[in-house]
Design a protein around this motif. Structure first.
Motif, short mmCIF file in Angstrom:
data_model
loop_
_atom_site.label_atom_id
_atom_site.label_comp_id
_atom_site.label_asym_id
_atom_site.label_seq_id
_atom_site.Cartn_x
_atom_site.Cartn_y
_atom_site.Cartn_z
N ALA A 86 -59.15 -0.37 -29.32
CA ALA A 86 -58.77 0.87 -30.01
C ALA A 86 -57.31 0.89 -30.40
CB ALA A 86 -59.09 2.07 -29.12
N THR A 87 -56.45 0.22 -29.62
CA THR A 87 -55.02 0.19 -29.92
C THR A 87 -54.52 -1.25 -29.86
OG1 THR A 87 -54.30 0.41 -27.61
CG2 THR A 87 -54.77 2.46 -28.84
N PRO A 88 -53.42 -1.55 -30.55
CA PRO A 88 -52.85 -2.90 -30.47
C PRO A 88 -52.49 -3.32 -29.05
CG PRO A 88 -51.92 -1.72 -32.34
CD PRO A 88 -52.72 -0.72 -31.55
N LEU A 89 -52.11 -2.36 -28.21
CA LEU A 89 -51.73 -2.70 -26.85
C LEU A 89 -52.92 -3.17 -26.01
CD1 LEU A 89 -49.07 0.04 -25.98
CD2 LEU A 89 -48.71 -2.36 -26.58
N GLU A 90 -54.14 -2.74 -26.38
CA GLU A 90 -55.32 -3.23 -25.67
C GLU A 90 -55.50 -4.72 -25.93
OE1 GLU A 90 -58.84 -1.04 -26.48
OE2 GLU A 90 -58.10 0.83 -25.59
N ARG A 91 -55.18 -5.17 -27.13
CA ARG A 91 -55.23 -6.59 -27.44
C ARG A 91 -54.22 -7.35 -26.59
NH1 ARG A 91 -57.12 -8.23 -32.56
NH2 ARG A 91 -55.37 -9.71 -32.68
N VAL A 92 -53.02 -6.79 -26.46
CA VAL A 92 -51.97 -7.42 -25.65
C VAL A 92 -52.41 -7.54 -24.20
CG1 VAL A 92 -49.58 -7.28 -24.88
CG2 VAL A 92 -50.19 -6.60 -27.21
#
Length: 463
Positions: A86-92
Motif C-alpha cells: 500500500a505504501t512505498p515503505l512497505e516495499r522497503v
C-alpha cells in the motif's frame, strides 16, 4: 538445468496460475499454502528461488525472510516478495527483512521471468564465491583482514537534469561512498572510464523517450573492460515494463519501474555495492599468491591440490541438498604423438588451447582442473545423468571438431577427447572421503571404457 522454485501463497488460485506460468518456462515448481509447509519443503530439498506473497500474515512472512537470510544453508536463496504494498515503505520493509526483490501486484509476467533469471545468475556467482572461500580455508589459507576500505564510487546519470532529484539525499544516507554525476553523453563516449566505478544509477524515471536508449547504454557499459563488472541500477517509469524485462537480460543488476521511496533506492544501492565487493573478491583470488599453490602454471586452471578439497565441499553440499553432482575425467587421445612429432612446445600450446576451450564452455559454478599431463577433471553441481552426458558430449565435440593451430607456422593439429563420467547418489554418504574416492575411481574406469571403446567417446559409470 532448470531452477527449482518454491511458491508460498495462501490463495490457491494464485498458486495454480503462477505454477502454470513457471512450468511453461521449464522451471520445477513446488507450491506451498503456508510458511510451515514451505519450511518442510525446504528441509526436504533446498530450492533455487522462493516467490512468496506478503498477505494478511505480513509479520510472519517478514520473519520467515529474516530467518532464511540468517541461516548459512539458505542465505543465498533469492527471495521475491509479491503483494499489494500500500505504501512505498512497505516495499522497503520487505527488502530490509531479506527479500531480494519486491513486485507489486499485479506484476508483469515478463518482468517476473527476467527477474528470476537475473537472481539465479547472481545466486550462482555468490555460491561460487562461498565455495571458493571454503576451499581456501580447507587448504589452510586465510584472506588477510581488510584494513582501510576506499569509498565506493557511485555515478548517477539521467537524460535530463541530474541535480534536484530525490537522489540528492543519497550521500547523507550511505556511508563510505562517493557519489558523482555524469550525463549520458559522457557514459556513451567513454569519458567515464577514467575513474573506476562500482555502481551506476541510471535515473530515467522522468524521461525515457525510447527503450533503445537504455539498451544501448547497458550494452556499452557491459562491453567495456573498465565498466564490465560495475553494478547497474536502473530507475524507470512505471509504464516501462518491457524495457525493464529486457534490461535485466541485457546486464542490469537491478531495475525498478514502480514509485519507490528514496530509502528503497538506498537499500538497493547498498545491496549492489556489497555484491560488487564480493565479486571483486572472487576475481582477486586469481591475482593473489595463493593462486601459485592451487593453479596449474601451464594452463592457468586449478590443479589437483585445489580440486580435491573443492570436491569434498561439493559432496557436502550435495549431501545437505539431496542433489546429485557429476564428475568427469577427460583425457586427450594419442597426445603423446603430438609431443613426439611436433615437440613438447607444440604439445604445451595444445594443452593451453584445450584448457581455454573447456573453460569457455563451462559455467562459473563448474569446476575445471588439470590433474595430470593431458588429463582434466570437471565437476558439475546440481546435475543428473542426462545433463552430465549432454555436457560431456558437447565438450567432446568442442575439442574434436575444430583443429588447433600451433607453432610459428600455425600448423594444424587435430585431437580428440575421451570422457568418463560418474555421479553421486545425492544421498548421505557415511564417509565423504571414501565416497569421493569411489566417484573419482568410477569416472576413471568409465574413461578407460571410453578409451577401450575406440576413443573420442563418452562413457558413463555403471555404478
Amino acid at each position: 538445468m532448470a531452477g527449482d522454485i518454491l511458491i508460498i501463497d495462501s490463495v490457491a488460485t494464485n498458486r495454480i496460475v503462477l505454477k502454470v506460468k513457471l512450468l511453461a518456462a521449464q522451471y520445477r515448481v513446488r507450491p506451498c499454502a503456508s510458511i510451515a509447509e514451505a519450511e518442510f519443503e525446504i528441509a526436504a530439498s533446498t530450492p533455487d528461488l522462493i516467490i512468496l506473497d506478503i498477505g494478511t500474515t505480513c509479520a510472519d512472512v517478514l520473519a520467515f525472510c529474516r530467518k532464511m537470510k540468517q541461516r548459512d544453508a539458505s542465505c543465498v536463496i533469492p527471495i521475491i516478495a509479491t503483494g499489494g504494498f500500500a505504501t512505498p515503505l512497505e516495499r522497503v520493509s520487505a527488502l530490509e527483512a531479506g527479500a531480494d526483490d519486491v513486485l507489486s501486484k499485479p506484476f508483469d509476467d515478463h518482468i517476473l521471468q527476467a527477474r528470476i533469471r537475473s537472481l539465479l545468475r547472481a545466486r550462482d556467482a555468490r555460491q561460487e564465491l562461498r565455495m571458493r572461500e571454503g576451499t581456501r580455508t580447507a587448504l589452510g589459507f586465510a584472506e588477510a583482514s581488510a584494513g582501510f576500505s576506499a569509498p565506493s564510487q557511485i555515478v548517477i546519470t539521467s537524460l535530463g537534469r541530474v541535480q534536484g532529484s530525490d537522489l540528492d539525499a543519497l550521500p547523507t544516507m550511505m556511508q563510505n561512498v562517493k557519489i558523482s554525476e555524469a550525463n549520458l553523453t559522457d557514459l556513451v563516449s567513454r569519458q567515464i572510464n577514467r575513474v573506476s566505478t562500482d555502481l551506476f544509477v541510471l535515473d530515467f524515471r522522468a524521461n525515457l523517450p525510447e527503450d533503445t536508449v537504455l539498451y544501448r547504454l547497458l550494452s556499452e557499459l557491459r562491453s567495456r573492460s573498465a565498466t564490465r563488472h560495475a553494478g547497474i541500477l536502473a530507475l524507470l517509469p512505471p509504464n516501462a515494463r518491457h524495457a525493464a524485462a529486457m534490461g535485466l537480460d541485457l546486464g542490469a543488476n537491478d531495475i525498478v519501474c514502480s514509485d519507490v521511496d528514496i530509502a528503497e533506492v538506498r537499500h538497493r544501492c547498498s545491496v549492489l555495492l556489497q555484491a560488487k565487493q564480493e565479486a571483486d573478491s572472487l576475481r582477486r583470488t586469481v591475482e593473489t599468491s595463493l593462486q601459485a599453490a592451487i593453479t596449474d602454471p601451464l594452463t592457468g586452471l586449478f590443479n589437483r591440490r585445489y580440486a580435491l578439497p573443492h570436491l569434498a565441499r561439493l559432496s557436502e553440499e550435495s549431501r545437505v541438498s539431496g542433489r546429485q553432482f557429476a564428475i568427469m575425467v577427460l583425457d586427450l587421445d594419442h597426445f603423446k604423438s603430438i609431443n613426439d612429432t611436433l615437440g613438447h612446445k607444440a604439445g604445451d600450446d595444445v594443452l593451453r588451447q584445450v584448457a581455454q576451450r573447456l573453460q569457455g564452455n563451462l559455467r562459473a559454478v563448474d569446476l575445471l582442473a588439470r590433474i595430470g599431463g593431458e588429463e582434466f577433471l570437471v565437476a558439475i553441481p546440481n546435475s543428473d545423468v542426462v545433463h552430465a552426458r549432454t555436457a560431456a558430449e558437447r565438450l567432446c565435440k568442442l575439442i574434436g571438431e575444430t583443429p588447433f593451430f600451433v607453432g610459428p607456422g600455425h600448423e594444424e593439429v587435430r585431437i580428440t577427447l575421451s570422457v568418463g563420467v560418474s555421479l553421486n547418489d545425492g544421498g548421505e554418504a557415511e564417509d565423504v572421503v571414501d565416497d569421493l574416492s569411489d566417484l573419482v575411481n568410477a569416472a576413471d574406469l568409465a574413461l578407460y571404457a571410453a578409451k577401450s571403446g575406440g576413443r573420442n567417446k563418452v562413457s558413463l559409470s555403471a555404478a
